[in-house]
Design a protein around this motif. Structure first.
Motif, PDB file in Angstrom:
ATOM      1  N   PHE A   1       0.825  -1.207   0.000  1.00 21.05           N
ATOM      2  CA  PHE A   1       0.000   0.000   0.000  1.00 21.05           C
ATOM      3  C   PHE A   1       0.863   1.262   0.000  1.00 21.05           C
ATOM      4  O   PHE A   1       0.506   2.266  -0.639  1.00 21.05           O
ATOM      5  N   MET A   2       1.982   1.250   0.708  1.00 21.38           N
ATOM      6  CA  MET A   2       2.872   2.415   0.691  1.00 21.38           C
ATOM      7  C   MET A   2       3.464   2.620  -0.695  1.00 21.38           C
ATOM      8  O   MET A   2       3.588   3.760  -1.170  1.00 21.38           O
TER       9      MET A   2
ATOM     10  N   TYR B   1      -5.954   8.192  -2.557  1.00 16.81           N
ATOM     11  CA  TYR B   1      -6.638   8.195  -1.261  1.00 16.81           C
ATOM     12  C   TYR B   1      -6.855   6.775  -0.755  1.00 16.81           C
ATOM     13  O   TYR B   1      -6.723   6.505   0.449  1.00 16.81           O
ATOM     14  N   PHE B   2      -7.181   5.850  -1.660  1.00 14.12           N
ATOM     15  CA  PHE B   2      -7.379   4.458  -1.262  1.00 14.12           C
ATOM     16  C   PHE B   2      -6.117   3.900  -0.620  1.00 14.12           C
ATOM     17  O   PHE B   2      -6.151   3.311   0.470  1.00 14.12           O
ATOM     18  N   PHE B   3      -4.979   4.058  -1.277  1.00 13.36           N
ATOM     19  CA  PHE B   3      -3.726   3.545  -0.722  1.00 13.36           C
ATOM     20  C   PHE B   3      -3.342   4.295   0.561  1.00 13.36           C
ATOM     21  O   PHE B   3      -2.823   3.704   1.504  1.00 13.36           O
ATOM     22  N   TRP B   4      -3.582   5.607   0.577  1.00 14.03           N
ATOM     23  CA  TRP B   4      -3.243   6.437   1.731  1.00 14.03           C
ATOM     24  C   TRP B   4      -3.954   5.953   2.996  1.00 14.03           C
ATOM     25  O   TRP B   4      -3.348   5.877   4.067  1.00 14.03           O
ATOM     26  N   GLU B   5      -5.235   5.620   2.871  1.00 16.60           N
ATOM     27  CA  GLU B   5      -5.999   5.161   4.028  1.00 16.60           C
ATOM     28  C   GLU B   5      -5.756   3.689   4.314  1.00 16.60           C
ATOM     29  O   GLU B   5      -5.716   3.280   5.486  1.00 16.60           O
TER      30      GLU B   5
ATOM     31  N   LEU C   1       6.169   8.890   7.870  1.00 13.58           N
ATOM     32  CA  LEU C   1       6.292  10.336   8.059  1.00 13.58           C
ATOM     33  C   LEU C   1       6.585  11.042   6.739  1.00 13.58           C
ATOM     34  O   LEU C   1       6.227  12.211   6.554  1.00 13.58           O
ATOM     35  N   LYS C   2       7.253  10.350   5.833  1.00 12.65           N
ATOM     36  CA  LYS C   2       7.629  10.961   4.550  1.00 12.65           C
ATOM     37  C   LYS C   2       6.425  11.190   3.652  1.00 12.65           C
ATOM     38  O   LYS C   2       6.473  12.003   2.732  1.00 12.65           O
ATOM     39  N   MET C   3       5.347  10.457   3.914  1.00 11.28           N
ATOM     40  CA  MET C   3       4.196  10.552   3.023  1.00 11.28           C
ATOM     41  C   MET C   3       3.497  11.896   3.144  1.00 11.28           C
ATOM     42  O   MET C   3       2.933  12.398   2.164  1.00 11.28           O
ATOM     43  N   GLY C   4       3.514  12.505   4.335  1.00 10.12           N
ATOM     44  CA  GLY C   4       2.941  13.832   4.460  1.00 10.12           C
ATOM     45  C   GLY C   4       3.703  14.847   3.631  1.00 10.12           C
ATOM     46  O   GLY C   4       3.110  15.650   2.896  1.00 10.12           O
TER      47      GLY C   4
END
Length: 503
Positions: free
Chosen positions: A124-125, A138-142, A251-254
């Motif tokens: 997912f990441m 958004y699907f992968f993010w959640e 943390l890097k995803m933000g």
């Protein structure tokens, strides 16, 4: 231009591998561990293949895949990567291999579920870093929140239920406004293509609301002050592997969201809020540094230092709006490059620090700094590696930690010398809490008789820590491989960020 199903392989091979681990029929624990390691190694090898076949002289998306997903909404299964997303794919797959190795003998409770959660989360990441459709993003993010929620809640410490719910509620609720903004853009543009979002003209008022919606989601994930309080609790209660993935990737995803969505989709609003973003970044760099100074728990100290380092990242991204003169574009590019490089470096260094704390915790089951002392006398190899990673965390020249911070400080000088000096002051504060940690834990007299009997590193621990020490040193001496691969994409992003979309 490379195409094919390579990005789908990077997403779904670990997801399917994790699901297979949950099936009954695995006769021995060694089979489960070996299968998890094999899946993570295959995924890492695929990411390296993508790296070596990536064309770094263009900012265009590569390895593109696009098939209809939800025709009613004109949403597509649309994947692609550029020079910004590629390093994070490799970092994710590399970190997962290390997490599997780190939990090889330590995790014996619901072992199949533990390794399955990390493999599914890895897929997912990878999806977040590859998605070019808003709804797919958004699907992968959640979806990646669910495995981490379970990792903290099942395999975490005494307050794991509290920490897991706090982590989930902060990050999930912060993302709701992002979904609203994506739906609005999808209705306005006629599709959920992120590249179409970036090209669509938008008025300043609309951009401001979109930026705020994205900011709530991304600021929580970074995390930025003052929405950072979930992170220390999550780190302290998470198992070592969970802390590694939290610090190295999640943390890097933000910050990645700012690059992929906020800056190119709402450049005028990004300029409008740039002062606020710089102020919040400087607060994180300075104030949280002092908070780290008073910590007595090793994990909490490293968690707070992570918030400090991510402050450098957002400072590099948003200081570009205050640069003046002929060097504006070049300085802005250097700041964004420095922020991205800092993300990669911090992913390696923070993973190494949390794994080092895990080595000590596995032996004495304590994270309290006062429990230790004189560790180097009984574990000299570990002591040397721990100190090396600590120096990289400080930003010692010759390590990867120096390169990104130096680029951000240098570029920020073009915007405001006082901001640059404020950021540079953290080098002193960071050295303070890091050297204090090393003095109390690694050096000095042995405070606890149990420390005298600590066994040295086994082959697995040596392999994991040396696997991190090598890239930290190599990228500190030769950062060109990462900087070169992102240069064209960063230059394109800076042009988008500095342009106006107001019709």
């Amino acid at each position: 231009m490379m195409h094919g199903l390579w990005l789908s392989f990077l997403i779904w091979i670990p997801v399917l591998g994790g699901m297979l681990l949950l099936l009954p029929g695995w006769k021995t624990p060694i089979l489960r561990r070996s299968f998890a390691l094999a899946i993570s190694l295959v995924t890492f090898a695929l990411s390296l293949w993508v790296w070596f076949h990536f064309e770094d002289r263009t900012a265009a998306m590569q390895f593109v895949e696009r098939v209809p997903w939800i025709p009613l909404l004109n949403a597509n299964y649309h994947l692609g990567i550029d020079g910004i997303s590629l390093p994070f794919l490799v970092l994710t797959t590399f970190s997962t291999v290390l997490v599997v190795l780190a939990g090889w003998r330590i995790v014996d409770y619901r072992q199949a579920g533990y390794f399955a959660a990390f493999l599914i989360m890895e897929g997912f990441m990878n999806g977040v870093f590859s998605a070019l459709d808003g709804l797919l993003f958004y699907f992968f993010w959640e979806a990646m929140l669910i495995p981490m929620f379970l990792i903290i809640g099942i395999w975490g410490g005494p307050r794991r239920i509290y920490a897991s719910f706090k982590f989930f509620l902060y990050t999930f609720l912060g993302s709701v406004l992002m979904l609203v903004a994506l739906i609005y853009l999808g209705q306005r543009v006629g599709s959920y293509d992120l590249l179409a979002f970036q090209r669509a003209p938008l008025g300043l008022g609309v951009q401001i609301w979109i930026f705020i919606a994205f900011l709530v989601a991304f600021a929580v994930k970074v995390p930025m002050w003052p929405v950072h309080t979930w992170l220390p609790d999550a780190h302290v209660e998470a198992p070592t592997g969970g802390s590694v993935i939290l610090a190295a990737i999640m943390l890097k995803m933000g910050a990645y969201g700012f690059l992929r969505l906020s800056l190119p989709i709402a450049p005028d609003a990004s300029r409008y809020f740039a002062g606020l973003m710089v102020a919040l970044s400087l607060v994180a760099i300075l104030y949280i540094g002092f908070v780290a100074l008073v910590q007595t728990d090793m994990k909490k100290l490293i968690a707070y230092s992570s918030i400090v380092h991510m402050g450098f990242v957002t400072l590099g991204f948003f200081a570009l709006y205050f640069m003046m003169g002929a060097l504006t574009t070049e300085a802005a590019r250097m700041g964004v490059e420095g922020g991205i490089f800092q993300m990669i470096s911090h992913g390696l260094v923070s993973a190494a620090l949390f794994l080092s704390v895990g080595v000590l915790y596995d032996r004495l089951h304590s994270r309290e700094i006062g429990t230790y002392g004189g560790v180097a006398k009984v574990m000299p190899a570990f002591g040397a590696l721990f100190v090396f990673f600590a120096m990289a965390n400080v930003g010692l020249p010759g390590t990867s930690g120096f390169v990104g911070e130096f680029q951000v400080i240098l570029s920020t000088w073009q915007a405001n010398p006082w901001w640059s000096l404020g950021a540079a002051l953290n080098l002193v504060i960071g050295a303070g809490f890091t050297l204090w940690l090393m003095k109390r834990v690694v050096f000095g007299p042995v405070q606890n008789e149990a420390v005298s009997g600590l066994p040295g590193l086994d082959w697995r621990e040596r392999l994991v820590l040396f696997s991190l020490a090598v890239p930290v040193l190599v990228l500190g001496l030769w950062p060109a491989p990462v900087i070169d691969v992102m240069r064209s994409s960063v230059a394109h992003l800076v042009r988008q960020a500095l342009a106006t979309k107001i019709g």
